[in-house]
Design an enzyme around this catalytic site. Structure first.
Site, short mmCIF file in Angstrom:
data_model
loop_
_atom_site.label_atom_id
_atom_site.label_comp_id
_atom_site.label_asym_id
_atom_site.label_seq_id
_atom_site.Cartn_x
_atom_site.Cartn_y
_atom_site.Cartn_z
CE LYS A 232 -3.41 2.46 2.70
NZ LYS A 232 -4.36 2.49 3.78
CD GLU B 11 9.18 -5.97 7.29
OE1 GLU B 11 8.95 -4.84 6.78
OE2 GLU B 11 8.87 -6.25 8.47
N GLY C 5 -4.84 -1.58 4.78
CA GLY C 5 -4.04 -2.71 4.31
C GLY C 5 -4.71 -4.05 4.56
NE ARG C 6 -6.53 -3.56 10.65
CZ ARG C 6 -5.85 -2.43 10.76
NH1 ARG C 6 -4.68 -2.29 10.15
NH2 ARG C 6 -6.32 -1.41 11.46
CD GLU D 257 -1.98 -4.23 11.35
OE1 GLU D 257 -2.61 -4.11 10.29
OE2 GLU D 257 -0.75 -4.42 11.39
CG HIS E 60 -5.09 -36.00 16.24
ND1 HIS E 60 -5.41 -37.21 16.80
CD2 HIS E 60 -6.04 -35.75 15.29
CE1 HIS E 60 -6.48 -37.70 16.18
NE2 HIS E 60 -6.89 -36.82 15.28
CE LYS F 291 5.62 -0.83 10.09
NZ LYS F 291 4.65 -0.13 9.28
O1 F6P Z 1 3.14 -2.57 9.73
C1 F6P Z 1 1.81 -2.87 9.62
C2 F6P Z 1 1.32 -2.65 8.23
O2 F6P Z 1 1.26 -1.31 7.94
C3 F6P Z 1 -0.01 -3.32 8.00
O3 F6P Z 1 -1.07 -2.57 8.45
C4 F6P Z 1 0.01 -3.53 6.52
O4 F6P Z 1 -0.95 -4.44 6.09
C5 F6P Z 1 1.43 -4.01 6.34
O5 F6P Z 1 2.17 -3.27 7.27
C6 F6P Z 1 2.00 -3.84 4.97
O6 F6P Z 1 1.98 -2.49 4.56
P1 F6P Z 1 2.19 -2.10 3.06
O7 F6P Z 1 1.10 -2.71 2.26
O8 F6P Z 1 2.14 -0.60 3.03
O9 F6P Z 1 3.53 -2.61 2.62
#
Ligand code: F6P
Length: 533
Positions: free
Chosen positions: A196, A202, A254-255, A340, A371, A500
């Site tokens: 987003k 990452e 995002g979620r 979240e 199990h 972060k």
């Molecule tokens: O760090 C949390 C977050 O911002 C989430 O809310 C989001 O889904 C995820 O990181 C990934 O964010 P992006 O889509 O901006 O890379």
């Protein structure tokens, strides 16, 4: 109102849920449906008075007004000054939805058409990589840009047999991308960078690694990359042509984003028509949420059951146990969606919450969990409310005996939690085995199931794209209803920021470019360990 509900709980908590079934209309009275999609909450300690009190709580929190404000594009995400309109992404009717006086639907539908054209071209081979037809798609994203599509890709795999293989890379741990890249041919791989913000460390680190990997064999790497983002301008540096950049607005959290561009990998896998069916399922749930009375409203009821179990009854966790192996990533998806969204300590007005914000959500598919951890659910000292889910039919027509066993196990578990097994019953069983005296008593006690443990069961005809859309939209709205009752803003996530920042600050300390002044002894000790390794 909370006090009334807690008093009601105190009055009823000793009662046996099983006794409520003396009323032989209990199942009909305490289940709700949308077509043949059915939520059974009769195996909880909720009776008609409890339900009325819970509905009054929702009414008092103005759930309906806030719901309408959300769908109308008002900026209910107040801490970020944003509208909350993931529902617009599945508004296939095209009904006008305005943000700041502007209808957002033409753009949403245009992006959907562009996604469909691209997904179709990837599937039929009219879009190709340097080495020919695309065989593999790698979605690089994390959190909401990973969990939704990864969950849905697996859930809908019966619909994806004629599409390319999809892989999902999220972790900055190099092992994640390494293990995917070794399986792919760079000349026939499409890399989708899903972020987003297009700044998440990452995702950007993994995307750079993928680009370098591809550059070893492919002349124009940008031609085999696509980007999904609400920060479209940031995608330009990657040499990705505009036709493979799919944007969305900041009013999609995002979620909550798998319905739009973030769902591209799923659309490529299952095809445009099946993806539309997924959207239609979500849209049907939206219409139900908007119109059904609270006593029949699936997301509202699920939220109220949740409030009853966590904030009122004090159960600190909730297990999501899909008897549907392809929903194996659903608990992880719900963890982000719920924890979240509602894992907060202050309400919208900045005041401390007076009740817990919600349970720890966890789970695994049945029957595997039976199990493993079900021991604690049945005999542990803490009560874990359970959400079972199961399809009436599986996809494997030649394996119907498997499905019958699966369903029998699902129903058996909710029955066992409800019914339990008393000490007297266990004594009888031990006596039948020939035990007597102290040994009989000792062995009997270990075999007692307290029972009276609550669960709900969601049952649906088959796990189709449409049904998955219903499930996801129902849970999204459930989180919204719970958040509204608690007075929380479910659409920000400030709690992820500190980690972060500290990770960025630790990077130069780990490489020895900066000293660790101000760091605690534990952190410094761990840094030293890595530096000496
Ligand atoms: O760090 C949390 C977050 O911002 C989430 O809310 C989001 O889904 C995820 O990181 C990934 O964010 P992006 O889509 O901006 O890379």
């Amino acid at each position: 109102m909370w006090t009334d509900l807690k008093a009601h709980y105190a009055r009823t908590s000793d009662r046996n849920i099983l006794d409520l079934f003396a009323d032989d209309t209990r199942f009909e009275g305490f289940s709700a449906a949308l077509g043949d999609f059915l939520l059974d909450y009769s195996k909880t300690n909720i009776d008609a008075d409890t339900r009325s009190a819970l509905i009054a709580l929702a009414e008092n929190a103005s759930v309906a007004a806030r719901r309408d404000a959300m769908f109308a594009g008002e900026k209910i995400n107040e801490t970020e000054g944003r509208a909350v309109l993931h529902t617009a992404l599945r508004n296939l009717s095209g009904r006008t939805v305005e943000v700041d006086g502007q209808d957002v639907m033409p753009e949403v539908l245009d992006t959907l058409s562009r996604m469909e054209a691209f997904a179709t071209a990837v599937r039929d081979g009219s879009y190709q990589g340097q080495g020919g037809k695309i065989t593999d798609v790698i979605n690089i994203g994390i959190g909401g840009s990973d969990l939704g599509p990864a969950m849905a890709y697996r859930a809908l795999s019966p619909y994806g047999v004629d599409g390319p293989r999809c892989h999902f890379v999220s972790n900055v741990d190099g092992a994640d991308i390494h293990d995917v890249l070794v399986k792919c041919d760079p000349t026939t791989t499409l890399v989708i960078v899903a972020s987003k913000t297009f700044t998440t460390i990452e995702t950007m680190t993994n995307a750079e690694t993928a680009q370098k990997w591809m550059a070893e064999k492919v002349t124009d790497t940008g031609a085999q990359f696509a980007a999904l983002s609400s920060a479209v301008s940031k995608t330009a540096d990657w040499g990705i042509a505009a036709e493979r950049v799919f944007g969305f607005e900041d009013w999609v959290g995002g979620r909550y984003s798998m319905w739009g561009p973030i769902g591209l990998s799923v659309m490529i896998s299952i095809g445009a028509d099946n993806f539309r069916a997924f959207l239609q399922g979500g849209e049907a749930m939206d219409n139900h949420f908007l119109t059904a009375d609270f006593a029949e409203n699936l997301p509202v009821l699920l939220a109220l059951v949740g409030i009853w179990h966590n904030q009122i009854s004090g159960h600190g966790t909730r297990a999501v146990l899909p008897y549907d192996n392809r929903l194996g990533r659903l608990p992880a998806y719900f963890q982000q969606l719920e924890m979240e969204s509602n894992g907060k300590s202050v309400s919208m007005d900045g005041k401390d919450l007076t009740v817990p914000a919600g349970p720890v959500v966890w789970g695994e598919p049945g029957t595997n969990g039976q199990h493993a951890f079900y021991q604690l659910i049945h005999q542990g000292t803490q009560v874990v409310p359970v959400e079972f889910m199961v399809a009436a039919k599986g996809h494997e027509d030649d394996l119907t005996h498997h499905h019958k066993l699966l369903v029998a196990n699902c129903f058996a578990q909710s029955e066992a939690l409800l019914r339990g097994r008393s000490l007297d019953e266990c004594r009888e069983r031990m006596a039948a085995k020939g035990l007597t005296g102290d040994e009989l008593e000792r062995q009997a006690r270990h075999r007692v199931f307290p029972g009276n443990r609550p669960s709900t069961t969601l049952i649906y005809p088959k796990l189709t794209p449409y049904v998955l859309g219903q499930i996801i939209a129902m849970y999204e709205h459930r989180v919204f209803v719970e958040g509204t009752i608690l007075g929380i803003n479910s659409y920000d996530q400030w709690g992820v920021e500190l980690g972060k920042e500290l990770a960025l600050a630790l990077d130069p300390i780990l490489s020895g470019d900066q000293d660790g002044a101000g760091k605690d002894g534990s952190t410094l000790g761990l840094v030293k360990y890595v530096q000496n390794a």
